[in-house]
Write a protein that holds these residues in place. Structure first.
Motif, PDB file in Angstrom:
ATOM      1  N   SER A 152       0.860  -1.171  -0.120  1.00 51.04           N
ATOM      2  CA  SER A 152      -0.038  -0.038   0.034  1.00 51.04           C
ATOM      3  C   SER A 152       0.871   1.521  -0.116  1.00 51.04           C
ATOM      4  O   SER A 152       1.889   1.319   0.505  1.00 51.04           O
ATOM      5  CB  SER A 152      -0.761  -0.095   1.105  1.00 51.04           C
ATOM      6  OG  SER A 152      -0.142   0.237   2.501  1.00 51.04           O
ATOM      7  N   ASP A 162      -3.182   5.394  -1.833  1.00 47.12           N
ATOM      8  CA  ASP A 162      -4.134   4.535  -1.857  1.00 47.12           C
ATOM      9  C   ASP A 162      -5.381   4.845  -1.057  1.00 47.12           C
ATOM     10  O   ASP A 162      -6.444   4.166  -1.202  1.00 47.12           O
ATOM     11  CB  ASP A 162      -3.572   2.993  -1.758  1.00 47.12           C
ATOM     12  CG  ASP A 162      -2.602   2.723  -2.904  1.00 47.12           C
ATOM     13  OD1 ASP A 162      -2.858   2.909  -3.924  1.00 47.12           O
ATOM     14  OD2 ASP A 162      -1.692   1.878  -2.416  1.00 47.12           O
ATOM     15  N   LYS A 178      -7.807   7.257  -2.561  1.00 45.08           N
ATOM     16  CA  LYS A 178      -8.411   6.496  -3.494  1.00 45.08           C
ATOM     17  C   LYS A 178      -9.369   5.464  -3.320  1.00 45.08           C
ATOM     18  O   LYS A 178     -10.380   5.532  -3.930  1.00 45.08           O
ATOM     19  CB  LYS A 178      -7.328   6.038  -4.491  1.00 45.08           C
ATOM     20  CG  LYS A 178      -7.491   6.296  -6.150  1.00 45.08           C
ATOM     21  CD  LYS A 178      -6.597   5.305  -6.774  1.00 45.08           C
ATOM     22  CE  LYS A 178      -5.579   6.122  -7.098  1.00 45.08           C
ATOM     23  NZ  LYS A 178      -4.300   5.366  -7.732  1.00 45.08           N
ATOM     24  N   TYR A 179      -8.984   4.571  -2.459  1.00 48.36           N
ATOM     25  CA  TYR A 179      -9.768   3.484  -2.255  1.00 48.36           C
ATOM     26  C   TYR A 179     -10.396   3.393  -0.484  1.00 48.36           C
ATOM     27  O   TYR A 179     -11.455   2.474  -0.623  1.00 48.36           O
ATOM     28  CB  TYR A 179      -8.884   2.166  -2.494  1.00 48.36           C
ATOM     29  CG  TYR A 179      -8.410   2.000  -3.829  1.00 48.36           C
ATOM     30  CD1 TYR A 179      -9.349   1.998  -4.982  1.00 48.36           C
ATOM     31  CD2 TYR A 179      -7.258   1.985  -4.060  1.00 48.36           C
ATOM     32  CE1 TYR A 179      -8.780   1.857  -6.085  1.00 48.36           C
ATOM     33  CE2 TYR A 179      -6.563   1.853  -5.332  1.00 48.36           C
ATOM     34  CZ  TYR A 179      -7.323   1.705  -6.433  1.00 48.36           C
ATOM     35  OH  TYR A 179      -6.873   1.770  -7.581  1.00 48.36           O
ATOM     36  N   LEU A 180     -10.136   3.954   0.005  1.00 50.46           N
ATOM     37  CA  LEU A 180     -10.445   3.952   1.571  1.00 50.46           C
ATOM     38  C   LEU A 180     -10.408   5.275   2.391  1.00 50.46           C
ATOM     39  O   LEU A 180      -9.765   5.435   3.149  1.00 50.46           O
ATOM     40  CB  LEU A 180      -9.548   2.862   2.244  1.00 50.46           C
ATOM     41  CG  LEU A 180     -10.276   2.229   3.328  1.00 50.46           C
ATOM     42  CD1 LEU A 180     -11.601   1.320   2.712  1.00 50.46           C
ATOM     43  CD2 LEU A 180      -9.059   0.986   3.865  1.00 50.46           C
ATOM     44  N   LYS A 215     -10.972  -6.092   0.454  1.00 50.67           N
ATOM     45  CA  LYS A 215     -11.452  -5.170  -0.640  1.00 50.67           C
ATOM     46  C   LYS A 215     -10.221  -4.413  -1.120  1.00 50.67           C
ATOM     47  O   LYS A 215      -9.934  -3.957  -1.973  1.00 50.67           O
ATOM     48  CB  LYS A 215     -12.819  -4.494  -0.427  1.00 50.67           C
ATOM     49  CG  LYS A 215     -13.824  -5.122  -1.022  1.00 50.67           C
ATOM     50  CD  LYS A 215     -14.900  -4.156  -0.907  1.00 50.67           C
ATOM     51  CE  LYS A 215     -16.286  -5.184  -1.051  1.00 50.67           C
ATOM     52  NZ  LYS A 215     -17.410  -4.584  -0.383  1.00 50.67           N
ATOM     53  N   PHE A 216      -9.725  -3.475  -0.133  1.00 54.68           N
ATOM     54  CA  PHE A 216      -8.822  -2.734  -0.188  1.00 54.68           C
ATOM     55  C   PHE A 216      -7.365  -3.290  -0.900  1.00 54.68           C
ATOM     56  O   PHE A 216      -6.864  -2.516  -1.650  1.00 54.68           O
ATOM     57  CB  PHE A 216      -8.372  -2.049   1.350  1.00 54.68           C
ATOM     58  CG  PHE A 216      -7.533  -1.016   1.114  1.00 54.68           C
ATOM     59  CD1 PHE A 216      -7.517   0.153   0.220  1.00 54.68           C
ATOM     60  CD2 PHE A 216      -6.273  -0.735   2.085  1.00 54.68           C
ATOM     61  CE1 PHE A 216      -6.496   1.320   0.332  1.00 54.68           C
ATOM     62  CE2 PHE A 216      -5.529   0.037   2.237  1.00 54.68           C
ATOM     63  CZ  PHE A 216      -5.585   1.110   1.347  1.00 54.68           C
ATOM     64  N   ASN A 220      -7.885  -3.918  -4.454  1.00 53.52           N
ATOM     65  CA  ASN A 220      -7.913  -2.904  -5.379  1.00 53.52           C
ATOM     66  C   ASN A 220      -6.384  -2.519  -5.601  1.00 53.52           C
ATOM     67  O   ASN A 220      -6.233  -2.034  -6.605  1.00 53.52           O
ATOM     68  CB  ASN A 220      -8.410  -1.553  -4.536  1.00 53.52           C
ATOM     69  CG  ASN A 220     -10.124  -1.936  -5.110  1.00 53.52           C
ATOM     70  OD1 ASN A 220     -10.607  -2.330  -5.809  1.00 53.52           O
ATOM     71  ND2 ASN A 220     -10.822  -1.259  -3.894  1.00 53.52           N
ATOM     72  N   ILE A 221      -5.816  -2.514  -4.631  1.00 51.98           N
ATOM     73  CA  ILE A 221      -4.350  -2.081  -4.726  1.00 51.98           C
ATOM     74  C   ILE A 221      -3.558  -3.346  -5.690  1.00 51.98           C
ATOM     75  O   ILE A 221      -2.823  -2.578  -6.608  1.00 51.98           O
ATOM     76  CB  ILE A 221      -3.702  -2.032  -3.469  1.00 51.98           C
ATOM     77  CG1 ILE A 221      -4.082  -0.780  -2.451  1.00 51.98           C
ATOM     78  CG2 ILE A 221      -2.083  -1.853  -3.465  1.00 51.98           C
ATOM     79  CD1 ILE A 221      -3.646  -0.978  -1.113  1.00 51.98           C
ATOM     80  N   GLU A 276      -4.590  -2.931  -9.282  1.00 53.86           N
ATOM     81  CA  GLU A 276      -4.007  -1.571 -10.013  1.00 53.86           C
ATOM     82  C   GLU A 276      -2.472  -1.694 -10.144  1.00 53.86           C
ATOM     83  O   GLU A 276      -2.112  -1.237 -11.444  1.00 53.86           O
ATOM     84  CB  GLU A 276      -4.440  -0.387  -9.015  1.00 53.86           C
ATOM     85  CG  GLU A 276      -3.648   0.669  -9.729  1.00 53.86           C
ATOM     86  CD  GLU A 276      -3.725   2.055  -8.590  1.00 53.86           C
ATOM     87  OE1 GLU A 276      -4.641   2.241  -7.829  1.00 53.86           O
ATOM     88  OE2 GLU A 276      -2.589   2.604  -8.672  1.00 53.86           O
TER      89      GLU A 276
END
Ligand code: TRP
Length: 348
Positions: free
Chosen positions: A254, A258, A261-263, A288-289, A292-293, A296
């Motif tokens: 991470s 991030d 962007k995601y959390l 989920k986090f 996503n990382i 990407e």
């Protein structure tokens, strides 16, 4: 003194994110910094054969797969010389002379060899080729006068053994070889990235890997089946962060950006960890986090890899060109080595 980088991988399978954080990332950084005179990356097919001698086809097939992984992450053939170990026959000759400088007992004490022997079923029938691969690894390094060796920390005993052989050689025959140094990753959690099962280091044989070539669906499925804290049963339970696979991955993968962007409810990994420890943060959310990382990070690699795959002839051309260069360099250095030993009969 010239700055020469050399490293390599055994082609026994696709490369995974443990390889990435353990060594590939460093290799990219070194490439981008550009502070070197020569940079070699070797596909160690001959070394792979020391424990796959019955499965040459597997090793052969994976030469291309590993090259695809290298190029997909951005290693650049204009900046790096890629070559195949078995095609540089001088390396076996280096190995032959270095064998005299190592005892059987010393090889049996090499921690990495010991660890690998434990996992294999050779019992008392250890092939000499396998036991002596650290000697051939010394040849790989010294044949190119390489001193900068970006590797994962499991390779430290190999580098140590190489340094010993170099010293023995220099003591006997004159100071012509250079002692190599390992270059390790910055983040300690990246030294031996734990597998998705949370039990051991990520490794193909344990089936706990996320590969650089995995599809979106495979990554997702692997992340969502990761172990977290077995005592964190309900969302409101306090949870452990240490030894928690998802957090170990977040530590490595991470970035501060991030979160926005995601959390966005959290500002940093520390804040996320605090909440998990207190209780009230569910595993689904952290998975989920992480998903996503990783998506990407891996998407562009996978897409580039699929593109490169369409033209494997070109990849073999790159490899052939690099191998020709490597042969020439190893040959010149072999002459120097034999001259230092005094076994050049017809050259002078
Ligand atoms: N032993 C390394 C591995 O298993 C591969 C390797 C062979 C290597 N020769 C090398 C690495 C020389 C660095 C330098 O991945």
């Amino acid at each position: 003194m010239k700055k020469i980088i050399l490293t390599g991988d055994r082609p026994t399978g696709h490369l995974h994110i443990g390889h990435y954080v353990g060594s590939l990332k460093r290799r990219l950084e070194l490439q981008e910094k550009g502070d070197y005179d020569e940079y070699y990356i070797m596909i160690a097919d001959a070394q792979a054969l020391t424990d796959n001698f019955g499965n040459v086809q597997k090793v052969k097939d994976n030469v291309l797969q590993v090259m695809l992984d290298y190029l997909a992450i951005g290693l650049d053939p204009n900046k790096v010389t890629f070559f195949v170990q078995s095609e540089v026959s001088e390396l076996t000759e280096f190995t032959f002379y270095y064998m005299n400088l190592v005892t059987l007992a010393r090889l049996e004490r090499n921690p990495t060899v010991k660890e690998e022997l434990k996992q294999k079923s050779f019992s008392n029938n250890i092939p000499m080729g396998f036991l002596t691969y650290p000697v051939s690894q010394t040849a790989d390094i010294t044949a190119f006068n390489a001193t900068i060796i970006p590797v994962g920390d499991d390779q430290l005993p190999m580098i140590e053994q190489a340094r010993e052989i170099v010293r023995s050689f220099n003591n006997l025959y004159g100071e012509i070889l250079l002692e190599p140094k390992a270059v390790l990753p910055e983040n300690e959690n990246a030294f031996r990235l734990v597998g998705t099962d949370g039990k051991a280091k990520m490794s193909k044989s344990l089936n706990n890997c996320i590969y650089l070539s995995d599809s979106e669906e495979e990554i997702k499925q692997k992340v969502f089946s990761m172990y977290t804290d077995p005592d964190h049963i309900h969302v409101e339970d306090p949870g452990k962060v240490e030894g928690n696979t998802v957090f170990m991955y977040l530590d490595v993968f991470s970035k501060p950006t991030d979160f926005a962007k995601y959390l966005p409810e959290y500002k940093s990994l520390d804040e996320l960890k605090d909440h998990y420890r207190r209780g009230g943060l569910g595993d689904m959310k952290i998975k989920k986090f992480l998903n996503n990382i990783l998506q990407e990070f891996l998407r562009p690699i996978r897409e580039r890899r699929l593109e490169l795959e369409k033209n494997s002839d070109k990849i073999f051309e790159i490899l052939k060109k690099g191998t020709m260069k490597a042969r020439k360099v190893a040959h010149e250095n072999l002459i120097k080595l034999k001259t230092a030993m005094g076994i050049n009969y017809f050259n002078n």
